[in-house]
Design a protein around this motif. Structure first.
Motif, PDB file in Angstrom:
ATOM      1  N   PHE A  93       0.840  -1.196   0.000  1.00 52.21           N
ATOM      2  CA  PHE A  93       0.000   0.000   0.000  1.00 52.21           C
ATOM      3  C   PHE A  93       0.874   1.245   0.000  1.00 52.21           C
ATOM      4  O   PHE A  93       1.919   1.284   0.632  1.00 52.21           O
ATOM      5  CB  PHE A  93      -0.889   0.012   1.251  1.00 52.21           C
ATOM      6  N   GLY A  94       0.415   2.269  -0.700  1.00 46.46           N
ATOM      7  CA  GLY A  94       1.100   3.557  -0.639  1.00 46.46           C
ATOM      8  C   GLY A  94       1.545   4.036  -2.001  1.00 46.46           C
ATOM      9  O   GLY A  94       2.662   3.766  -2.432  1.00 46.46           O
ATOM     10  N   THR A  95       0.657   4.758  -2.699  1.00 46.92           N
ATOM     11  CA  THR A  95       1.009   5.299  -4.015  1.00 46.92           C
ATOM     12  C   THR A  95       0.984   6.823  -4.025  1.00 46.92           C
ATOM     13  O   THR A  95       1.361   7.429  -5.009  1.00 46.92           O
ATOM     14  CB  THR A  95       0.015   4.799  -5.089  1.00 46.92           C
ATOM     15  N   GLY A  96       0.493   7.414  -2.938  1.00 45.62           N
ATOM     16  CA  GLY A  96       0.371   8.870  -2.889  1.00 45.62           C
ATOM     17  C   GLY A  96      -0.992   9.364  -3.324  1.00 45.62           C
ATOM     18  O   GLY A  96      -1.280  10.558  -3.225  1.00 45.62           O
ATOM     19  N   HIS A  98      -4.009   8.176  -2.102  1.00 39.70           N
ATOM     20  CA  HIS A  98      -4.987   8.165  -1.020  1.00 39.70           C
ATOM     21  C   HIS A  98      -4.885   9.470  -0.219  1.00 39.70           C
ATOM     22  O   HIS A  98      -3.784   9.959   0.042  1.00 39.70           O
ATOM     23  CB  HIS A  98      -4.741   6.971  -0.098  1.00 39.70           C
ATOM     24  N   PRO A  99      -6.019  10.043   0.184  1.00 37.42           N
ATOM     25  CA  PRO A  99      -5.990  11.329   0.899  1.00 37.42           C
ATOM     26  C   PRO A  99      -5.122  11.326   2.154  1.00 37.42           C
ATOM     27  O   PRO A  99      -4.410  12.303   2.424  1.00 37.42           O
ATOM     28  CB  PRO A  99      -7.463  11.567   1.247  1.00 37.42           C
ATOM     29  N   THR A 100      -5.152  10.241   2.943  1.00 30.53           N
ATOM     30  CA  THR A 100      -4.340  10.244   4.161  1.00 30.53           C
ATOM     31  C   THR A 100      -2.854  10.180   3.830  1.00 30.53           C
ATOM     32  O   THR A 100      -2.032  10.760   4.543  1.00 30.53           O
ATOM     33  CB  THR A 100      -4.716   9.066   5.077  1.00 30.53           C
ATOM     34  N   THR A 101      -2.505   9.485   2.756  1.00 28.42           N
ATOM     35  CA  THR A 101      -1.097   9.433   2.352  1.00 28.42           C
ATOM     36  C   THR A 101      -0.626  10.804   1.909  1.00 28.42           C
ATOM     37  O   THR A 101       0.468  11.262   2.293  1.00 28.42           O
ATOM     38  CB  THR A 101      -0.893   8.414   1.211  1.00 28.42           C
ATOM     39  N   GLY A 126       4.198   0.577   9.680  1.00 24.45           N
ATOM     40  CA  GLY A 126       3.245   0.179   8.639  1.00 24.45           C
ATOM     41  C   GLY A 126       3.635   0.859   7.341  1.00 24.45           C
ATOM     42  O   GLY A 126       2.837   1.544   6.702  1.00 24.45           O
ATOM     43  N   CYS A 127       4.878   0.659   6.931  1.00 22.03           N
ATOM     44  CA  CYS A 127       5.486   1.469   5.861  1.00 22.03           C
ATOM     45  C   CYS A 127       4.925   1.193   4.474  1.00 22.03           C
ATOM     46  O   CYS A 127       5.031   2.042   3.581  1.00 22.03           O
ATOM     47  CB  CYS A 127       7.002   1.293   5.854  1.00 22.03           C
ATOM     48  N   GLY A 128       4.333   0.007   4.255  1.00 18.72           N
ATOM     49  CA  GLY A 128       3.791  -0.276   2.930  1.00 18.72           C
ATOM     50  C   GLY A 128       4.867  -0.188   1.860  1.00 18.72           C
ATOM     51  O   GLY A 128       5.883  -0.886   1.899  1.00 18.72           O
ATOM     52  N   SER A 129       4.669   0.706   0.909  1.00 18.65           N
ATOM     53  CA  SER A 129       5.636   0.890  -0.176  1.00 18.65           C
ATOM     54  C   SER A 129       6.883   1.636   0.279  1.00 18.65           C
ATOM     55  O   SER A 129       7.850   1.744  -0.475  1.00 18.65           O
ATOM     56  CB  SER A 129       4.983   1.658  -1.329  1.00 18.65           C
ATOM     57  N   GLY A 130       6.846   2.183   1.505  1.00 19.63           N
ATOM     58  CA  GLY A 130       7.973   2.973   1.998  1.00 19.63           C
ATOM     59  C   GLY A 130       7.878   4.442   1.657  1.00 19.63           C
ATOM     60  O   GLY A 130       8.806   5.213   1.901  1.00 19.63           O
ATOM     61  N   VAL A 183       7.254   9.822  14.565  1.00 23.43           N
ATOM     62  CA  VAL A 183       6.652   8.517  14.294  1.00 23.43           C
ATOM     63  C   VAL A 183       5.518   8.723  13.302  1.00 23.43           C
ATOM     64  O   VAL A 183       4.567   9.467  13.570  1.00 23.43           O
ATOM     65  CB  VAL A 183       6.118   7.850  15.578  1.00 23.43           C
ATOM     66  N   LEU A 184       5.629   8.087  12.149  1.00 29.13           N
ATOM     67  CA  LEU A 184       4.608   8.142  11.107  1.00 29.13           C
ATOM     68  C   LEU A 184       3.883   6.805  11.080  1.00 29.13           C
ATOM     69  O   LEU A 184       4.530   5.752  11.096  1.00 29.13           O
ATOM     70  CB  LEU A 184       5.256   8.410   9.742  1.00 29.13           C
ATOM     71  N   ALA A 185       2.547   6.844  11.022  1.00 33.62           N
ATOM     72  CA  ALA A 185       1.769   5.593  11.001  1.00 33.62           C
ATOM     73  C   ALA A 185       0.505   5.819  10.197  1.00 33.62           C
ATOM     74  O   ALA A 185      -0.539   6.159  10.744  1.00 33.62           O
ATOM     75  CB  ALA A 185       1.443   5.141  12.420  1.00 33.62           C
ATOM     76  N   ASN A 186       0.604   5.638   8.901  1.00 34.95           N
ATOM     77  CA  ASN A 186      -0.542   5.810   8.009  1.00 34.95           C
ATOM     78  C   ASN A 186      -1.152   4.439   7.742  1.00 34.95           C
ATOM     79  O   ASN A 186      -0.951   3.836   6.693  1.00 34.95           O
ATOM     80  CB  ASN A 186      -0.093   6.468   6.698  1.00 34.95           C
ATOM     81  N   ILE A 187      -1.889   3.946   8.751  1.00 36.12           N
ATOM     82  CA  ILE A 187      -2.489   2.615   8.654  1.00 36.12           C
ATOM     83  C   ILE A 187      -3.984   2.722   8.957  1.00 36.12           C
ATOM     84  O   ILE A 187      -4.496   3.805   9.247  1.00 36.12           O
ATOM     85  CB  ILE A 187      -1.809   1.616   9.612  1.00 36.12           C
TER      86      ILE A 187
END
Length: 208
Positions: A93-96, A98-101, A126-130, A183-187
């Motif tokens: 997950f994580g392409t940029g 999504h609104p929260t990303t 919860g880094c997903g794609s990093g 601490v970043l946590a976009n989950i």
């Protein structure tokens, strides 16, 4: 089973290897005592496609902040882009988009001065794609841990970090040690609530 009123406005699409498997699944499903009122709308063949290319076609460059872009690895960098994350999310997950990303990425961009402080530590939980960890690195952070419970996400983070020429440590959550300035946590909300005490304890509070 979902609450009965939910089915009045829900349609389920499922993919099967062949028609026989689809028919067997439908028969088994409709035999359940809770499926009264449900119906199979159709069984249709799905033409084979280049699913990778189809997925890629839905992922365009994303403007995050002034001069800061997330650009898929198969797209050209937009004119005027000054800071760019080249990204191939793979199975993570994580392409940029999504609104929260995007919100987290904008926040990272606004915190560039704090991220670049010598000795500052950053954790992407919860880094997903990093994507967030890489954004932190591009904005000056040099001591970054990125962790995820999914080994595929860890590998995607390693690959994307290398593609962007940034240094970070990627691994499973057990790799988290000590405390972090950021601490970043976009989950998802539910695991975020459950993990809130732990994540709060991971934050190092410094006098300002």
């Amino acid at each position: 089973p979902a609450p009965r009123p939910g089915w009045q406005r829900s349609t389920l699409h499922a993919l099967f290897a062949d028609e026989a498997a689809a028919s067997d699944a439908a028969t088994l499903l409709l035999a359940q005592d809770w499926t009264d009122g449900l119906a199979v709308q159709s069984l249709q063949p799905l033409p084979d496609q280049d699913w990778v290319r189809l997925t890629q076609s839905q992922f365009e460059p994303v403007a995050i902040a002034d001069g800061f872009w997330v650009v898929p690895s198969w797209h050209d960098v937009p004119a005027g882009a000054q800071r760019v994350i080249r990204l191939d999310p793979g199975l993570a997950f994580g392409t940029g988009t999504h609104p929260t990303t995007r919100m987290c990425l904008r926040w990272v961009a606004e915190q560039a001065a704090a991220l670049a402080v010598p000795g500052a530590r950053v954790l992407d939980y919860g880094c997903g794609s990093g994507i967030l960890a890489i954004a932190a690195a591009l904005h000056g952070a040099t001591d970054i841990d990125a962790v995820d419970i999914d080994p595929a996400a860890v590998q995607a983070t390693v690959d994307n970090a290398a593609a962007n020429g940034v240094q970070l440590r990627a691994g499973l959550p057990q790799a988290v040690e000590g405390r972090y300035d950021v601490v970043l946590a976009n989950i998802l909300a539910t695991p975020l609530k459950l993990l809130a005490p732990q994540l709060a304890d991971d934050v190092a509070f410094r006098e300002r």
